[in-house]
Design a protein around this motif. Structure first.
Motif, PDB file in Angstrom:
ATOM      1  N   ASN A  11      -4.877  12.728   9.510  1.00 58.08           N
ATOM      2  CA  ASN A  11      -4.997  13.375   8.207  1.00 58.08           C
ATOM      3  C   ASN A  11      -6.452  13.298   7.759  1.00 58.08           C
ATOM      4  OD1 ASN A  11      -5.085  13.899   5.412  1.00 58.08           O
ATOM      5  ND2 ASN A  11      -2.972  13.231   5.149  1.00 58.08           N
ATOM      6  N   ALA A  12      -7.206  14.352   8.035  1.00 62.09           N
ATOM      7  CA  ALA A  12      -8.641  14.351   7.737  1.00 62.09           C
ATOM      8  C   ALA A  12      -8.915  14.168   6.247  1.00 62.09           C
ATOM      9  CB  ALA A  12      -9.276  15.643   8.239  1.00 62.09           C
ATOM     10  N   ARG A  13      -8.111  14.790   5.405  1.00 62.30           N
ATOM     11  CA  ARG A  13      -8.334  14.676   3.959  1.00 62.30           C
ATOM     12  C   ARG A  13      -8.145  13.224   3.503  1.00 62.30           C
ATOM     13  NH1 ARG A  13      -5.729  18.873  -0.043  1.00 62.30           N
ATOM     14  NH2 ARG A  13      -7.569  20.008   0.597  1.00 62.30           N
ATOM     15  N   GLY A  14      -7.087  12.578   3.968  1.00 61.56           N
ATOM     16  CA  GLY A  14      -6.845  11.181   3.609  1.00 61.56           C
ATOM     17  C   GLY A  14      -7.946  10.267   4.108  1.00 61.56           C
ATOM     18  N   LEU A  15      -8.388  10.495   5.339  1.00 63.38           N
ATOM     19  CA  LEU A  15      -9.488   9.689   5.889  1.00 63.38           C
ATOM     20  C   LEU A  15     -10.760   9.887   5.077  1.00 63.38           C
ATOM     21  CD1 LEU A  15      -8.888  10.392   9.678  1.00 63.38           C
ATOM     22  CD2 LEU A  15      -8.489   8.223   8.496  1.00 63.38           C
ATOM     23  N   GLY A  16     -11.021  11.135   4.686  1.00 62.24           N
ATOM     24  CA  GLY A  16     -12.204  11.426   3.891  1.00 62.24           C
ATOM     25  C   GLY A  16     -12.160  10.762   2.520  1.00 62.24           C
ATOM     26  N   PHE A  17     -10.983  10.807   1.871  1.00 61.00           N
ATOM     27  CA  PHE A  17     -10.848  10.153   0.566  1.00 61.00           C
ATOM     28  C   PHE A  17     -11.064   8.644   0.680  1.00 61.00           C
ATOM     29  CE2 PHE A  17      -8.038  13.773  -1.022  1.00 61.00           C
ATOM     30  CZ  PHE A  17      -9.050  14.315  -1.805  1.00 61.00           C
ATOM     31  N   LEU A  18     -10.506   8.050   1.713  1.00 61.52           N
ATOM     32  CA  LEU A  18     -10.687   6.610   1.893  1.00 61.52           C
ATOM     33  C   LEU A  18     -12.159   6.289   2.187  1.00 61.52           C
ATOM     34  CD1 LEU A  18      -9.472   3.807   1.958  1.00 61.52           C
ATOM     35  CD2 LEU A  18      -8.740   4.225   4.319  1.00 61.52           C
ATOM     36  N   ALA A  19     -12.818   7.137   2.979  1.00 63.33           N
ATOM     37  CA  ALA A  19     -14.245   6.944   3.256  1.00 63.33           C
ATOM     38  C   ALA A  19     -15.062   7.007   1.966  1.00 63.33           C
ATOM     39  CB  ALA A  19     -14.745   7.990   4.250  1.00 63.33           C
ATOM     40  N   LEU A  20     -14.723   7.972   1.102  1.00 59.91           N
ATOM     41  CA  LEU A  20     -15.426   8.076  -0.185  1.00 59.91           C
ATOM     42  C   LEU A  20     -15.199   6.830  -1.032  1.00 59.91           C
ATOM     43  CD1 LEU A  20     -14.862  11.805  -1.139  1.00 59.91           C
ATOM     44  CD2 LEU A  20     -17.062  10.662  -0.783  1.00 59.91           C
ATOM     45  N   LEU A  21     -13.975   6.377  -1.059  1.00 59.76           N
ATOM     46  CA  LEU A  21     -13.660   5.173  -1.831  1.00 59.76           C
ATOM     47  C   LEU A  21     -14.467   3.983  -1.321  1.00 59.76           C
ATOM     48  CD1 LEU A  21     -11.854   3.716  -3.936  1.00 59.76           C
ATOM     49  CD2 LEU A  21     -10.254   3.293  -2.072  1.00 59.76           C
ATOM     50  N   LYS A  22     -14.514   3.818  -0.006  1.00 58.22           N
ATOM     51  CA  LYS A  22     -15.201   2.658   0.575  1.00 58.22           C
ATOM     52  C   LYS A  22     -16.726   2.776   0.497  1.00 58.22           C
ATOM     53  CE  LYS A  22     -12.974  -0.295   2.043  1.00 58.22           C
ATOM     54  NZ  LYS A  22     -12.477  -1.426   1.247  1.00 58.22           N
TER      55      LYS A  22
END
Length: 85
Positions: A11-22
């Motif tokens: 899930n690219a969108r989920g991975l991207g959101f988590l990357a932004l959070l971190k």
């Protein structure tokens, strides 16, 4: 979001959101540049979208790689621009 990664690692969108959070959270205890970079690269490899480029730019900036971050941020803006659609 970690559960999202566990349940759907593609899930690219989920991975991207988590990357932004971190990479961009105000809470220094939650930031983790290395983990953000890993997640952002995974998201970008799955989908080259404006969102995945923003996540990658954020992770690169948090890692101190500002020139690369600017490049990906500019490409994100170009991808998101209606004239590019």
């Amino acid at each position: 979001l970690r559960e999202c990664r566990r349940l759907d690692p593609k899930n690219a969108r989920g991975l991207g959101f988590l990357a932004l959070l971190k990479s961009a959270t105000e809470d220094a205890k939650m930031r983790n540049a290395d983990f953000a970079m890993l997640l952002a690269k995974e998201a970008f490899e799955l989908e080259d979208t404006a969102g995945s480029r923003v996540a990658l730019a954020s992770a690169l900036a948090e890692s101190g790689k500002f020139d690369e971050a600017v490049l990906h941020a500019q490409k994100a803006v170009a991808k998101a621009s209606p004239s590019q659609a």
